[in-house]
Design a protein around this motif. Structure first.
Motif, PDB file in Angstrom:
ATOM      1  N   ALA A 159     -58.627  46.126  49.334  1.00 57.10           N
ATOM      2  CA  ALA A 159     -59.515  46.414  50.468  1.00 57.10           C
ATOM      3  C   ALA A 159     -59.540  47.909  50.772  1.00 57.10           C
ATOM      4  N   VAL A 160     -58.378  48.561  50.714  1.00 59.20           N
ATOM      5  CA  VAL A 160     -58.327  50.006  50.924  1.00 59.20           C
ATOM      6  C   VAL A 160     -59.096  50.722  49.823  1.00 59.20           C
ATOM      7  N   ARG A 161     -58.892  50.276  48.588  1.00 59.05           N
ATOM      8  CA  ARG A 161     -59.587  50.895  47.440  1.00 59.05           C
ATOM      9  C   ARG A 161     -61.097  50.761  47.571  1.00 59.05           C
ATOM     10  N   ASP A 162     -61.556  49.583  48.005  1.00 55.87           N
ATOM     11  CA  ASP A 162     -62.997  49.318  48.080  1.00 55.87           C
ATOM     12  C   ASP A 162     -63.600  49.680  49.428  1.00 55.87           C
ATOM     13  N   ARG A 163     -62.762  50.146  50.369  1.00 56.73           N
ATOM     14  CA  ARG A 163     -63.221  50.477  51.731  1.00 56.73           C
ATOM     15  C   ARG A 163     -63.930  49.282  52.363  1.00 56.73           C
ATOM     16  N   ARG A 164     -63.223  48.142  52.342  1.00 55.21           N
ATOM     17  CA  ARG A 164     -63.798  46.875  52.810  1.00 55.21           C
ATOM     18  C   ARG A 164     -62.978  46.326  53.986  1.00 55.21           C
ATOM     19  N   PRO A 165     -63.624  45.898  55.079  1.00 55.15           N
ATOM     20  CA  PRO A 165     -62.902  45.295  56.208  1.00 55.15           C
ATOM     21  C   PRO A 165     -62.235  43.978  55.805  1.00 55.15           C
ATOM     22  N   VAL A 166     -61.157  43.637  56.510  1.00 56.16           N
ATOM     23  CA  VAL A 166     -60.427  42.405  56.217  1.00 56.16           C
ATOM     24  C   VAL A 166     -60.086  41.683  57.516  1.00 56.16           C
TER      25      VAL A 166
END
Length: 314
Positions: free
Chosen positions: A149-156
């Motif tokens: 998620a950090v790598r893809d800049r995606r909310p979780v």
């Protein structure tokens, strides 16, 4: 250095180290993700990458195989370190570091380049890449999903068992980074539920971490140092505290050897005082003695032990 550039340089090293012959610039462009399509733009970027790797001490060799077009490779003999003699204490530090770098790896980022090389008919030496495969290890099940998620800049989103909470709570986070601090892993980011920066310890996340929005929608605020955020909001070294527990007569010998003060309470129980640093680890240790131990205070340790006991019974 940006993540994209890091992955591109890693892929380039893998390609040049794994090949048994010289790779032309065109073969490298086709095999290594991240290079632009235009000839001039590729040439400029490739020249910068070669120069940067050479400055890092990576020996990129230029040559040709017979009458073929000149190309590039990394001689494994020149890349590998000579035999190193270390003292016992230095070996202990290296062993600790080796245990840290073990599971979720950057090898996935480089595997595509090797596949493209093999598809193009270039023989590769898979064992050669083992020397540059950094791995970060953790027993926390939430780590891989949060790292992605950090790598893809995606909310979780995830269920989080806070200290002293009777049940997990649903949290929605825009993750900025995952940091190891004093042997424990934390994720820091923008908490959408509270509208502010928060830090969550991975070992307290319950169940799966799920995506909560499209990739590329998380932005780390300018000037934010994730490690400093973790340090200031919960990742600092824990201080020593004192707990009071009841111990059944004739039981919990391990705790008794640890206790600083033990006195008789009644015909069945003794009272003991114990010093501890980290609530979860301390409660987990006490749980191993089952019903021979009852926590009197502090309340957060008592609540944490109750949660541990409930988890064992489920």
């Amino acid at each position: 250095m940006s993540r994209r550039k890091t992955e591109r340089l890693l892929n380039l090293v893998v390609c040049l180290l794994a090949t048994r012959r010289y790779l032309t610039a065109e073969q490298i462009r086709q095999a290594v993700p991240g290079y632009p399509e235009g000839d001039e733009a590729f040439k400029r970027m490739f020249e910068r990458d070669k120069e940067e790797l050479r400055e890092l001490g990576i020996p990129i060799e230029m040559g040709s195989d017979g009458d073929e077009e000149p190309g590039y490779r990394i001689q494994r003999q020149a890349y590998e370190l000579p035999e190193i003699q270390v003292a016992r204490d230095e070996a202990a530090v290296l062993g600790l570091a080796a245990r840290v770098w073990q599971r979720a790896s950057l090898a996935e980022a480089a595997s595509g380049a090797l596949l493209k090389l093999r598809a193009a008919g270039v023989d590769t030496d898979e064992a050669a890449s083992l020397g540059i495969e950094p791995r970060v290890g953790t027993d926390d099940p939430a780590f891989p999903a949060l790292w992605r998620a950090v790598r893809d800049r995606r909310p979780v989103a995830f269920e989080y068992q806070g200290v002293g909470r009777s049940a997990p709570q649903r949290r929605h986070l825009e993750p900025w980074g995952v940091v190891n601090r004093h042997g424990r892993w934390y994720v820091a980011g923008h908490d959408r539920d509270r509208g502010e920066a928060r830090v969550f310890r991975l070992s307290r996340i319950r169940g799966d971490v799920t995506t909560d929005g499209p990739a590329g929608t998380v932005t780390v605020p300018e000037g934010v140092d994730v490690r400093e955020v973790v340090t200031s909001m919960g990742g600092t070294a824990p201080g020593r505290r004192t707990a009071t527990v009841r111990l059944r007569h004739g039981a919990a010998d391990g705790i008794r050897r640890w206790a600083a003060n033990i006195r008789r309470d009644d015909d069945e129980w003794d009272l003991a005082e114990l010093t501890f640093a980290e609530v979860d680890q301390f409660a987990d240790y006490l749980t191993g003695f089952a019903d021979d131990v009852v926590v009197i205070e502090p309340p957060d340790v008592r609540d944490a032990m109750i949660q541990h006991l409930k988890a064992v019974c489920q």
